[in-house]
Design an enzyme around this catalytic site. Structure first.
Site: not given
Ligand code: PEP
Ligand code: MG
Length: 607
Positions: A205, A516
């Site tokens: 993140h 996403c």
């Molecule tokens: C993912 O897991 O691909 C996602 C979009 O959420 P995050 O990166 O916040 O876990």
């Protein structure tokens, strides 16, 4: 990923040293090292002047008050959760945190050394800890753990004591074992130039955030913290994945020139995209933005984004340094929804772990990625979950807001959430409080969701495909662990098959899917996603223009042919080779020859 052997015993000062790293956010920077320390809250040493001494002492005192009140609250809990032994520990912590001689040592350190409160707390408590560790009585010796806990609590409280910490010096380059997203948000106000970490992955993140904020970053530089000191000069190359320590004058000059050119090209403007995005053969593709910080939407819009495909609401948690109230959430959701307008925003409910929620009476989890997080945490903490759902319901009266549930692993979680949502709607109606008509979606990011996708699509209005976690859980590769970064294979055949299953199930049911994860923000992966059937992709603001260029330069027919070529591939390497061949043959004007970084090879020993 760290190839060059470090000389850890006797770091040679002022000798230029080039280190290999893994580039995780593009850009170049040259600056001075600032090392981050701390477990729960990260901090750095900051030299202050005489006029700031009083302010730092006040910050320290406020943090002590906060820590004492937290501890008193916990130890007065009468619940079964807090057994007698734990109550005793917290009472002991109160004694330490209220210790007058400890206070005066820390305050004197701030005054004499002219440093920020965090640094004084760390240095003074470390001195105590070292002394405790040498005590011969084993029971007494073990008390150093309590001291560590108390120091940690005061350091955390310093972040929440209301007064902002001393700013970073200009041109600071952050070096840490790992950087927490909350730390990054806190540091951004003083505009660091780049980040170097020992650990972390492309989809961590903090690096997603760094890319969103255009902050160059590299990772995988094992042992670097032992090689550097605050103030050392360092260069970060977030294109090639390089770090240069103590650069010679000529190296620094060259990088400075390149960094200036990079900054000029960055500020030369983000492309303005007109009209809907289409492939060469006329298939419309919708690009949305993944947003953690609302201010990025203006740029996203200019680059061609249509709405927000993923709003990671847990960043509010970082911003508010804890769970925001219902009213604070209503305001935050309205703010982003007003900014985005008719194209709409998909608010993901808090994707937090129990550790972040910081219920002090619950233990630290061994495997937080497999633990009480995301929708599981929401359903097991109904008060907080209901507050968030109520806030989203109220914010959506005049706005186009949808809600998406993270880490669904069982359709029952969706059904339970629907019941909670209905109850909250009924309660708002009874109180004559207006609420909007939310659409509900599920994040598909764990294997069990892929295998029960038909049951899931029957319960929701849309899906978001989170490829970051999907790759992590399908391949059992920790996305935050740099040591296994080479095993995080986005193009593993299992991933491609899972993506296809999900896209087909949603298509059959007639509901949209937005891809996403970071895969959707990569110009190299996007043609594969289109070939697999994706028509909506959501990404980091800074990827939108580049991905848009690729989408409009290829034909969907070609993308389908590409994916057809991948079906017989048995390994991630075979997929990558087939992709490289296809791109060279058909799209050499769009891609360079080396589209995938080289991977570690496992050596097979001969008998
Ligand atoms: C993912 O897991 O691909 C996602 C979009 O959420 P995050 O990166 O916040 O876990
Ligand atoms: Mg995820």
């Amino acid at each position: 990923m760290y190839k060059k052997k470090l000389n850890l015993d006797s770091p040679k000062k002022n000798v230029e040293e080039r280190l290999d790293a893994r580039a995780v956010s593009r850009g170049l920077a040259i600056g001075k090292v600032v090392c981050l320390h701390g477990r729960k809250r990260q901090f750095y040493r900051s030299d202050i002047n005489e006029s700031q001494v009083e302010r730092e002492i006040r910050r320290f005192r406020a943090a002590v008050r906060l820590a004492v009140s937290q501890l008193k609250k916990i130890s007065s809990q009468k619940s079964d959760k807090l057994k007698k032994m734990k109550a005793d520990i917290f009472s002991a912590h109160i004694l330490i945190v209220e210790d007058k001689s400890l206070h005066s040592k820390i305050e004197i350190f701030i005054k004499n050394e002219k440093v920020n409160a965090e640094w004084a707390v760390k240095t003074v408590t470390e001195e105590y800890i070292i002394k405790y560790k040498t005590i011969s009585d084993v029971n007494l010796r073990e008390r150093y753990i309590d001291l560590e806990d108390v120091a940690d609590r005061i350091l955390t409280a310093l972040g929440g004591s209301g007064k902002t910490p001393a700013a970073l010096e200009k041109n600071s380059i952050i070096i840490a074992r790992e950087v927490r997203p909350s730390t990054l948000i806190e540091l951004m106000s003083s505009q660091p130039k780049a980040i170097i970490t020992e650990n972390g992955g492309w989809t961590s993140h903090s690096f997603i955030l760094a890319r969103e904020m255009n902050l160059p970053a590299v990772t995988g530089v094992k042992g670097i913290l032992r090689q550097v000191q605050n103030g050392d000069e360092v260069i970060v190359d977030g294109f090639a994945g390089k770090v240069v320590l103590n650069p010679e004058k000529s190296t620094a000059e060259n990088y400075k020139k390149a960094a200036e050119e990079f900054h000029q090209s960055k500020s030369a403007g983000i492309e303005t995209s007109k009209g809907n995005l289409k492939t060469l053969d006329g298939r419309e593709i919708i690009i949305r933005a993944n947003l953690d910080l609302p201010k990025g939407y203006a740029q996203a819009r200019r680059s061609g984004a249509r709405g927000v495909g993923l709003y990671r609401s847990e960043f509010l948690f970082n911003h508010f340094k804890g769970l925001p109230s219902e009213q604070e959430q209503i305001e935050a959701y309205r703010k982003i929804a007003n900014l985005v307008g008719a194209e709409g925003v998909r608010i993901r409910t808090f994707d937090l772990s129990i550790e972040q929620l910081a219920d002090e009476t619950e233990g630290i989890e061994k495997n937080p990625a497999l633990g009480l997080r995301a929708i599981r945490l929401g359903l097991s903490h109904p008060k907080e979950f209901r507050t968030q759902l109520r806030a989203i319901l109220q914010a959506s009266t005049a706005n186009n807001i949808s809600v998406v549930l993270p880490m669904i692993s069982d359709v029952a979680e969706i059904m339970q959430t629907k019941m909670i949502l209905q109850r909250e709607k009924d309660s708002l109606r009874r109180k004559q409080i207006e609420y909007g008509n939310l659409r509900l979606g599920a994040m598909i990011e764990v294997p069990s969701a892929v295998f029960t996708i038909n049951e899931i699509v029957a319960e929701v209005d849309f899906l978001c495909l989170g490829t970051n976690d999907l790759v992590q859980y399908l391949l059992a590769v920790d996305r935050d662990n740099e040591s296994v970064a080479d095993s995080f294979r986005t193009l593993h055949p299992a991933v491609l098959r899972a993506v296809k299953i999900v896209l087909q199930a949603a298509d059959k049911k007639g509901i949209p899917v937005t891809v996403c994860g970071e895969m959707a923000g990569s110009p190299v992966y996007v043609p594969i996603l289109l070939g697999l059937g994706a028509t909506e992709i959501s990404m980091n603001v800074n990827s939108i223009a580049r991905v848009g260029r690729v989408v409009s330069a290829i034909a969907l027919e070609e993308a389908r042919e590409l994916v057809g070529n991948l079906e017989s591939c048995r390994t991630a390497d075979e997929v990558e080779n087939a992709v490289t061949d296809f791109y060279q043959k058909n799209w050499s004007h769009l891609f360079t020859k080396e589209i995938f970084p080289p991977k570690k090879k496992y050596k097979i020993k001969k008998n």
